[in-house]
Scaffold this motif. Sequence first.
Motif: not given
Length: 307
Positions: A189-201
């Motif tokens: 997940l830390t690798k995936i999160y390096e490519n995340v631009e936006y999240v909805y919480h």
Amino acid sequence: MYLSIVMPVYNGEVFIVEALESFFTQYHDQIELIVIDDGSTDDTYKLVSENFKEQITKGALVLCHQSNAGVSSARNKAIGMARGKYVTFLDADDILLDNYTNSIINVIESYDMDVIEFGFKTFIDSENINSCDDQFVHDNFGLIEFKSIKNVVYEKSIWYPCIRVFRKTLFNNYSFPVGVRFCEDMMVLTKIYENVEYVYHIDCALYGYRINESGATRNIRPDYHSNLLTFYHSLPKVDATHIDYMKINLSYLLYKCYNGTKLPLIMRIEFLKLFLKYAFDRNLNSRKKLILGFPNSHRFLKRILSK
């Protein structure tokens, strides 16, 4: 298909019916649930196939069996089978809370997000779950540019995949590390999160995480040490606060999984530098700082307190 829920299971006969029922009591026809029985030796497969015949026939529940290969292998297989635009995860001893499906579907239909996050409750007895507190990875809600909360997420280091929904394409270049039995979630997940631009919480607890005394997070073994060490060496060689937080949390885990082998000198020096750099950082708790700067003292205090 909007969403595929992935459930890996090994010998989950005690809780799996309750886990699956928590989904089917709020079933949505744009969601599928994929159960991968990872070589169970109990009645897990039988319980699912007999109790959920109708759902299997309709295609709402996909049930597969594989020879025992571990949770990462089971998850990777299910992701490869998934028909949903998004994927998420459900452990066989946990439950989905009320309004889970509607809340997530509403966000998927309203936003084109990389990741959807939501709160969770930890519980021992599901009958008392309503009295448990809502917990969140961070305190920002709604549509968020991820870089604005990146440091907080990495500092908290709560990498449960079950409290997140991911755009399936985020897994195109990454998979759960097969053979790793501890912190495999964090490693991917830390690798995936390096490519995340936006999240909805979502400002609501939608997942129930059962405190299971036999689970990996409650039964840390010294042989987890080498995999954590390998992951540490794979971290990006950049000067960034979120990477520092990642290293600090890894130092805590490495010393917690201590197997009698000293860490390389260069790592011990790096941990000491991080201790000096973040000694007065209020975001970090005292236990992590103690282990970072004085690992031997921590082990001594742990032995004293356990007597």
